[in-house]
Design a protein around this motif. Structure first.
Motif, PDB file in Angstrom:
ATOM      1  N   GLU A 275     -58.057   9.706 -22.792  1.00  0.00           N
ATOM      2  CA  GLU A 275     -57.353   9.374 -24.043  1.00  0.00           C
ATOM      3  C   GLU A 275     -56.182  10.312 -24.284  1.00  0.00           C
ATOM      4  O   GLU A 275     -55.126   9.881 -24.773  1.00  0.00           O
ATOM      5  CB  GLU A 275     -58.323   9.372 -25.229  1.00  0.00           C
ATOM      6  CG  GLU A 275     -59.354   8.255 -25.158  1.00  0.00           C
ATOM      7  CD  GLU A 275     -58.745   6.885 -24.893  1.00  0.00           C
ATOM      8  OE1 GLU A 275     -57.736   6.520 -25.535  1.00  0.00           O
ATOM      9  OE2 GLU A 275     -59.269   6.167 -24.011  1.00  0.00           O
TER      10      GLU A 275
ATOM     11  N   LEU B 237     -53.361   9.190 -21.893  1.00  0.00           N
ATOM     12  CA  LEU B 237     -52.761   7.936 -22.336  1.00  0.00           C
ATOM     13  C   LEU B 237     -51.920   8.138 -23.591  1.00  0.00           C
ATOM     14  O   LEU B 237     -50.794   7.632 -23.691  1.00  0.00           O
ATOM     15  CB  LEU B 237     -53.844   6.889 -22.589  1.00  0.00           C
ATOM     16  CG  LEU B 237     -54.568   6.378 -21.347  1.00  0.00           C
ATOM     17  CD1 LEU B 237     -55.735   5.470 -21.740  1.00  0.00           C
ATOM     18  CD2 LEU B 237     -53.614   5.641 -20.428  1.00  0.00           C
ATOM     19  N   SER B 238     -52.439   8.885 -24.540  1.00  0.00           N
ATOM     20  CA  SER B 238     -51.721   9.133 -25.786  1.00  0.00           C
ATOM     21  C   SER B 238     -50.426   9.900 -25.526  1.00  0.00           C
ATOM     22  O   SER B 238     -49.362   9.540 -26.040  1.00  0.00           O
ATOM     23  CB  SER B 238     -52.621   9.907 -26.749  1.00  0.00           C
ATOM     24  OG  SER B 238     -51.912  10.252 -27.908  1.00  0.00           O
TER      25      SER B 238
ATOM     26  N   PHE C 208     -48.704  10.164 -22.713  1.00  0.00           N
ATOM     27  CA  PHE C 208     -47.773   9.332 -21.960  1.00  0.00           C
ATOM     28  C   PHE C 208     -47.091   8.318 -22.872  1.00  0.00           C
ATOM     29  O   PHE C 208     -45.868   8.188 -22.883  1.00  0.00           O
ATOM     30  CB  PHE C 208     -48.500   8.616 -20.815  1.00  0.00           C
ATOM     31  CG  PHE C 208     -47.625   7.708 -20.020  1.00  0.00           C
ATOM     32  CD1 PHE C 208     -46.774   8.215 -19.048  1.00  0.00           C
ATOM     33  CD2 PHE C 208     -47.630   6.338 -20.242  1.00  0.00           C
ATOM     34  CE1 PHE C 208     -45.950   7.376 -18.308  1.00  0.00           C
ATOM     35  CE2 PHE C 208     -46.816   5.498 -19.513  1.00  0.00           C
ATOM     36  CZ  PHE C 208     -45.967   6.015 -18.547  1.00  0.00           C
ATOM     37  N   HIS C 209     -47.882   7.591 -23.645  1.00  0.00           N
ATOM     38  CA  HIS C 209     -47.314   6.553 -24.505  1.00  0.00           C
ATOM     39  C   HIS C 209     -46.423   7.142 -25.599  1.00  0.00           C
ATOM     40  O   HIS C 209     -45.391   6.550 -25.923  1.00  0.00           O
ATOM     41  CB  HIS C 209     -48.419   5.666 -25.075  1.00  0.00           C
ATOM     42  CG  HIS C 209     -49.069   4.831 -24.020  1.00  0.00           C
ATOM     43  ND1 HIS C 209     -48.393   3.881 -23.283  1.00  0.00           N
ATOM     44  CD2 HIS C 209     -50.326   4.816 -23.547  1.00  0.00           C
ATOM     45  CE1 HIS C 209     -49.200   3.322 -22.406  1.00  0.00           C
ATOM     46  NE2 HIS C 209     -50.392   3.872 -22.541  1.00  0.00           N
ATOM     47  N   ASP C 210     -46.770   8.309 -26.132  1.00  0.00           N
ATOM     48  CA  ASP C 210     -45.901   8.968 -27.112  1.00  0.00           C
ATOM     49  C   ASP C 210     -44.561   9.343 -26.488  1.00  0.00           C
ATOM     50  O   ASP C 210     -43.503   9.120 -27.069  1.00  0.00           O
ATOM     51  CB  ASP C 210     -46.566  10.223 -27.684  1.00  0.00           C
ATOM     52  CG  ASP C 210     -47.697   9.912 -28.644  1.00  0.00           C
ATOM     53  OD1 ASP C 210     -47.853   8.738 -29.053  1.00  0.00           O
ATOM     54  OD2 ASP C 210     -48.446  10.860 -28.981  1.00  0.00           O
TER      55      ASP C 210
ATOM     56  N   VAL D 273     -43.116   8.064 -23.810  1.00  0.00           N
ATOM     57  CA  VAL D 273     -42.356   6.864 -23.458  1.00  0.00           C
ATOM     58  C   VAL D 273     -41.748   6.221 -24.702  1.00  0.00           C
ATOM     59  O   VAL D 273     -40.578   5.829 -24.704  1.00  0.00           O
ATOM     60  CB  VAL D 273     -43.236   5.854 -22.680  1.00  0.00           C
ATOM     61  CG1 VAL D 273     -42.558   4.505 -22.550  1.00  0.00           C
ATOM     62  CG2 VAL D 273     -43.587   6.406 -21.306  1.00  0.00           C
ATOM     63  N   SER D 274     -42.507   6.135 -25.771  1.00  0.00           N
ATOM     64  CA  SER D 274     -41.995   5.474 -26.975  1.00  0.00           C
ATOM     65  C   SER D 274     -40.891   6.292 -27.650  1.00  0.00           C
ATOM     66  O   SER D 274     -40.043   5.739 -28.330  1.00  0.00           O
ATOM     67  CB  SER D 274     -43.127   5.176 -27.959  1.00  0.00           C
ATOM     68  OG  SER D 274     -43.676   6.372 -28.455  1.00  0.00           O
TER      69      SER D 274
ATOM     70  N   LEU E   2     -53.134   4.789 -16.187  1.00  0.00           N
ATOM     71  CA  LEU E   2     -51.851   4.300 -16.691  1.00  0.00           C
ATOM     72  C   LEU E   2     -51.492   2.924 -16.150  1.00  0.00           C
ATOM     73  O   LEU E   2     -50.563   2.291 -16.656  1.00  0.00           O
ATOM     74  CB  LEU E   2     -50.736   5.282 -16.318  1.00  0.00           C
ATOM     75  CG  LEU E   2     -50.818   6.679 -16.920  1.00  0.00           C
ATOM     76  CD1 LEU E   2     -49.715   7.562 -16.345  1.00  0.00           C
ATOM     77  CD2 LEU E   2     -50.737   6.626 -18.438  1.00  0.00           C
TER      78      LEU E   2
END
Length: 141
Positions: A9, A12-13, A15-17, A19-20, A55
């Motif tokens: 988690e 993932l968190s 990475f997504h933060d 990227v966004s 991912l």
């Protein structure tokens, strides 16, 4: 991203933060050690392969080919078949001695059914101008 330190988690968190909050078209995640090296020799825990699977990221394998030709394809075969759930999308051969060496590597990759579908994205010559100092488990600042 460190699967051992951050867990699924956390990776993932993070990475997504990242990227966004970025305007980048792609995200590159560089692995540490070997693709399947992690906490122990029995699992993919803490490995780059584990993070790539979390991912859903394709893996671009970089193979140091300075003293290899057909054996390079055997290595790629091993990476492709060792854990089929890792999406091995392509390979870059590094430290390629010249055009004939690159041709041998391409021939080797197309000579076996298990590697013929792996894209060779480049054959890079040795270049001391782009060498990055490193130490065990990471780059030097």
């Amino acid at each position: 991203l460190d699967g051992w330190m951050m867990g699924r988690e956390g990776c993932l968190s993070s990475f997504h933060d990242a990227v966004s909050n970025s305007k980048a078209d792609i995200a590159v995640v560089e692995g540490c050690m070997g693709l399947h090296d992690g906490r122990d020799g029995m699992s993919d825990e803490g490995s780059t392969a584990q993070v790539a699977k979390w991912l859903g990221a394709p893996v671009l394998l970089v193979v140091d080919a300075w003293n290899l030709s057909r054996s390079a394809a055997a290595m790629v075969h091993g990476y492709r078949t060792f854990d089929p759930s890792v999406d091995l999308a392509g390979v870059i051969f590094n430290k390629v001695a010249g055009a004939s060496h690159a041709a041998w590597l391409q021939q080797a990759m197309s000579s076996a059914e298990s590697t013929a579908g792996v894209q060779v994205l480049g054959c890079l010559p040795p270049d001391s101008n782009v060498a990055v100092k490193e130490r065990l488990l990471g780059l030097l600042p």
